[in-house]
Scaffold this active site. Structure first.
Site, short mmCIF file in Angstrom:
data_model
loop_
_atom_site.label_atom_id
_atom_site.label_comp_id
_atom_site.label_asym_id
_atom_site.label_seq_id
_atom_site.Cartn_x
_atom_site.Cartn_y
_atom_site.Cartn_z
N CYS A 1 0.84 -1.23 0.10
CA CYS A 1 -0.11 -0.08 -0.04
C CYS A 1 1.04 1.21 0.04
CB CYS A 1 -1.10 0.23 1.11
SG CYS A 1 -2.10 -1.33 1.16
N ARG B 1 3.68 -0.48 -5.11
CA ARG B 1 3.30 -0.95 -3.56
C ARG B 1 2.22 -1.68 -3.70
NH1 ARG B 1 6.87 2.14 0.26
NH2 ARG B 1 5.87 1.34 1.71
N TRP C 1 -2.96 -2.73 -1.61
CA TRP C 1 -2.61 -4.30 -1.84
C TRP C 1 -3.49 -4.79 -0.71
CZ3 TRP C 1 -0.80 -8.44 0.68
CH2 TRP C 1 -0.65 -9.46 0.12
N ASN D 1 -1.52 2.16 5.78
CA ASN D 1 -0.61 1.25 5.36
C ASN D 1 -0.17 0.41 6.61
OD1 ASN D 1 1.44 -0.49 4.01
ND2 ASN D 1 2.86 1.24 4.00
N GLY D 2 -0.16 -0.97 6.38
CA GLY D 2 -0.01 -1.88 7.40
C GLY D 2 -1.13 -2.82 7.86
N GLU E 1 16.21 -18.93 -9.10
CA GLU E 1 15.52 -17.61 -9.29
C GLU E 1 15.24 -17.42 -10.78
OE1 GLU E 1 15.21 -14.77 -8.19
OE2 GLU E 1 15.21 -13.40 -9.69
N LYS F 1 11.30 -16.14 -11.57
CA LYS F 1 10.94 -14.99 -12.55
C LYS F 1 9.82 -15.60 -13.33
CE LYS F 1 12.31 -12.27 -11.35
NZ LYS F 1 13.07 -12.19 -10.18
N GLU G 1 6.46 -16.05 -11.51
CA GLU G 1 5.69 -14.90 -11.09
C GLU G 1 5.02 -13.86 -12.27
OE1 GLU G 1 7.70 -11.60 -8.65
OE2 GLU G 1 9.60 -12.08 -9.81
N HIS H 1 15.53 -39.09 -7.12
CA HIS H 1 15.11 -39.17 -5.99
C HIS H 1 13.75 -38.64 -5.75
CE1 HIS H 1 19.35 -40.24 -4.50
NE2 HIS H 1 19.69 -39.02 -5.14
N LYS I 1 5.37 -4.77 -5.26
CA LYS I 1 6.91 -4.34 -5.19
C LYS I 1 7.48 -4.48 -3.76
CE LYS I 1 10.72 -3.77 -7.48
NZ LYS I 1 11.21 -4.99 -7.94
O1 M6R Z 1 12.64 -5.74 -1.59
P1 M6R Z 1 13.11 -7.11 -1.26
O2 M6R Z 1 14.21 -7.57 -1.97
O3 M6R Z 1 13.15 -7.45 0.24
O4 M6R Z 1 11.69 -7.87 -1.71
C1 M6R Z 1 11.96 -9.59 -1.54
C2 M6R Z 1 10.97 -10.23 -2.37
O5 M6R Z 1 9.75 -9.74 -2.34
C3 M6R Z 1 11.12 -10.01 -3.96
O6 M6R Z 1 12.72 -10.16 -4.47
C4 M6R Z 1 10.13 -10.62 -4.89
O7 M6R Z 1 10.46 -12.15 -4.66
C5 M6R Z 1 10.26 -10.17 -6.34
N1 M6R Z 1 9.00 -9.97 -6.89
C6 M6R Z 1 10.84 -11.19 -7.20
O8 M6R Z 1 11.16 -10.81 -8.42
#
Ligand code: M6R
Length: 603
Positions: free
Chosen positions: A2, A27, A74, A98-99, A476, A480, A483, A499, A598
């Site tokens: 948020c 956010r 959010w 926010n929170g 990683e 990507k 998501e 396994h 984000k």
């Molecule tokens: O801001 P941060 O690096 O702490 O965020 C951690 C994760 O939320 C962030 O890396 C998330 O996994 C991304 N959307 C991945 O692309």
């Protein structure tokens, strides 16, 4: 999560709010809303859509307003709907939050607020509670409410009958405040402070601020006045221009070369790592013999790869934890363990909490963050900023490679603690300097990945296999892919296939194999044969110099050559592009994937 904004001043209030809300949209983007103070009235506009839609809705409205608050949401408590969107109005109080208010149900019971509520979330309860305590003294009402609320919050409020005044209070969730000749502004983070502000301050926890046309005052929870701690505003890279790219994600992938150069160059002196400009001297490296990394998501994946460099070359023990699990694992940490928290945003609540726990236990802490003066940066003993520039796309790309480059440099610095390793470290640094060019070269191959994306776009499941450093790298790559393309994609250590996971392979199952490490070619090739024997359709991402040795009739995607340890950099550029083009093929909003935000400021 948020984003919140508040403005009082003679500027064009609606324009200022919309510009800031667009910058805060990363956010959270489930819904958005604004409330304008228009003389004695408050006009509220909301929509369950992006800020650009809200902007159309308010066109020509509230034109004479000099005071407003806004929110981009959010959803945590309550569905995505207009009634759950902020601002919330309860009696004489209009509020954005926010929170998370943890005890909102208790508060409803205790103060008989049920009848006053129209939404199903926690935030409106704060508005109703403050209104319950309000008898024409906003400070007293906020003070009373703050004593009752449990959880994390940044609350920004307007009170009926108090024209052109904004109040705010926070706990854990941040608020930054700035002013210029035109007026005063507050927001969840610095990126939203558009305008010519020279200074800003971070609102301390348990402090109430009152902003008006000609004044700005801070009070603690006993009502005593406090002075703000002003800081100089650095040049903000707001990066709203996509520079010809259809999405920020593509732009950010292409910016990685520059991001890495900016991150590395100031920390290399006479061919060796040097962090003295960051306030980190040699003692720090000599006095720690254990590293504990805490991070989430992509940042966690950077930590997993870095562990291998810290241990194999830096010769220092390193453990890596998901911040959200760190609390429960209660790991054994050497007394002199250095806790490194990695976070692009610097606001991830789980990582912030891990950092605070480590500090409480008496450990020294080092933050690797991209956002200046973010909560994690402010709370750590030492900070290393990645100079990646603002990252807007939810999928992290240039922040990841920048974090990784800094972690490698740190590992090389730890290596210097041992005698006679100077030459070797210098050699490593020379190689590390080649990384930006290799990433840029990988980006020039984008058509290849776009082609494969066209083939993969309709898959339901996709598996990625690799050994050694390729395994954390593929974790990683798989993140990507899932998501932004919504394809179920899992990375497996190739040696683990037998396994269990190999049971998933059937005729035509797509498998991506990554072979970037020279010494693992033979074993990795055997794993490819094993899945092919079960009908898998394999695409091999292979280091350019090894590609010819892989004598198989499968489609090969060459990866730019770097030394073994650095191969993850050129490989990840390829996988980022593959995920990006797959999402593009599917026609989804690449920068704002569903259900994500984000900045993750809730547990
Ligand atoms: O801001 P941060 O690096 O702490 O965020 C951690 C994760 O939320 C962030 O890396 C998330 O996994 C991304 N959307 C991945 O692309």
């Amino acid at each position: 999560m948020c984003g919140i904004i508040g403005y009082v001043g003679t500027g064009k209030t609606a324009d200022i709010l919309m510009r800031s809300l667009k910058l805060l949209e990363y956010r959270g983007y489930d819904s958005s809303g604004v409330a304008f103070c228009c003389g004695k009235n408050t006009e509220i506009y909301k929509c369950t859509d992006r800020v650009s839609v809200l902007e159309k809705k308010i066109q020509g409205r509230a034109e004479g307003s000099h005071c407003a608050i806004g929110h981009t949401r959010w959803a945590t408590h309550g569905s995505v709907s207009e009634k759950n969107a902020h601002p919330h109005r309860s009696g004489r109080v209009t509020l954005v939050h926010n929170g998370i208010i943890e005890n909102y149900k208790e508060l409803i019971q205790l103060y008989h607020l049920k009848e006053k509520l129209v939404s199903t979330g926690d935030s409106e309860v704060a508005a109703a509670l403050i209104d319950r305590f309000y008898d024409d003294d906003p400070l007293k009402a906020i003070r009373e409410a703050s004593k009752q609320i449990r959880g994390t919050y940044a609350l920004v409020m307007m009170f009926e009958g108090r024209e052109d005044e904004i109040f705010a209070v926070c706990k854990v969730s941040p608020i930054v405040i700035a002013q210029n000749e035109e007026g005063r502004i507050l927001a969840s983070d610095l990126s939203a402070l558009t305008g010519t502000y020279e200074n800003y301050f971070v609102l301390p926890e348990d402090t109430i601020v009152r902003l008006s046309m000609d004044d700005l005052c801070l009070y603690d929870l006993s009502g005593k006045k406090k002075a703000p701690y002003w800081k100089k505003m650095e040049q903000q890279d707001r990066a709203l221009d996509k520079k010809g790219h259809p999405y920020y994600m593509e732009k950010e992938i292409f910016e990685q070369g520059t991001a890495l150069r900016n991150t590395l160059e100031p920390r290399i002196r006479e061919g060796l790592p040097d962090f003295s400009a960051d306030g980190i001297e040699g003692e720090l490296f000599a006095s720690h013999h254990h590293i504990v990394i805490c991070a989430c998501g992509t940042s966690y994946h950077a930590g997993l790869l870095a562990k291998r460099v810290f241990e194999s070359f830096g010769r220092i023990k390193c453990d890596v934890f998901l911040s959200s699990e760190f609390i429960y694992e209660k790991p054994f940490m050497e007394k002199d363990a250095l806790i490194i928290v990695i976070s692009q945003s610097g606001e991830t609540i789980d990582s912030l909490q891990a950092l605070k726990i480590a500090k409480e236990e008496g450990h020294e802490t080092l933050a690797i963050v991209n956002v200046r003066d973010s909560s994690i940066a402010r709370n750590a003993d030492y900070v290393l900023y990645t100079h990646a520039g603002m990252e807007i796309a939810v999928a992290s790309t240039k922040a990841y490679t920048s974090q990784l480059s800094l972690l490698y440099l740190l590992a090389y610095r730890f290596a210097l603690c041992e005698q006679e390793r100077k030459e070797k470290v210098m050699e490593k640094i020379r190689e590390l300097k080649k990384v930006p060019d290799a990433i840029e070269a990988a980006c020039r191959d984008k058509e290849r990945y776009a082609g494969l994306a066209g083939i993969l776009k309709d898959e339901k499941d996709l598996y990625m296999i690799g050994r050694g450093r390729d395994y954390p790298l593929l974790m990683e790559a798989a993140l990507k892919m899932k998501e932004i393309s919504y394809i179920h994609c899992e990375a497996y250590a190739a040696g683990e296939l037998k396994h269990g996971p190999i049971a998933l392979i059937e005729k035509d199952t797509p498998v991506i194999a990554c072979i970037s490490q020279e010494d693992l070619l033979g074993k990795a090739a055997s794993n490819i044969k094993e899945v092919r024997a079960r009908g898998a359709r394999v695409y091999a991402f292979v280091r350019e110099s090894l590609a010819k040795q892989l004598d198989m009739k499968i489609e090969v995607f060459p990866l730019k050559d770097l030394e073994d340890e650095l191969m993850p950099f050129s490989a990840i550029a390829a996988f980022q592009l593959l995920a990006y083009y797959t999402a593009l093929e599917k026609g989804v909003d690449v920068d704002k994937p569903r259900n994500l935000a984000k900045v993750v400021t809730v547990e």
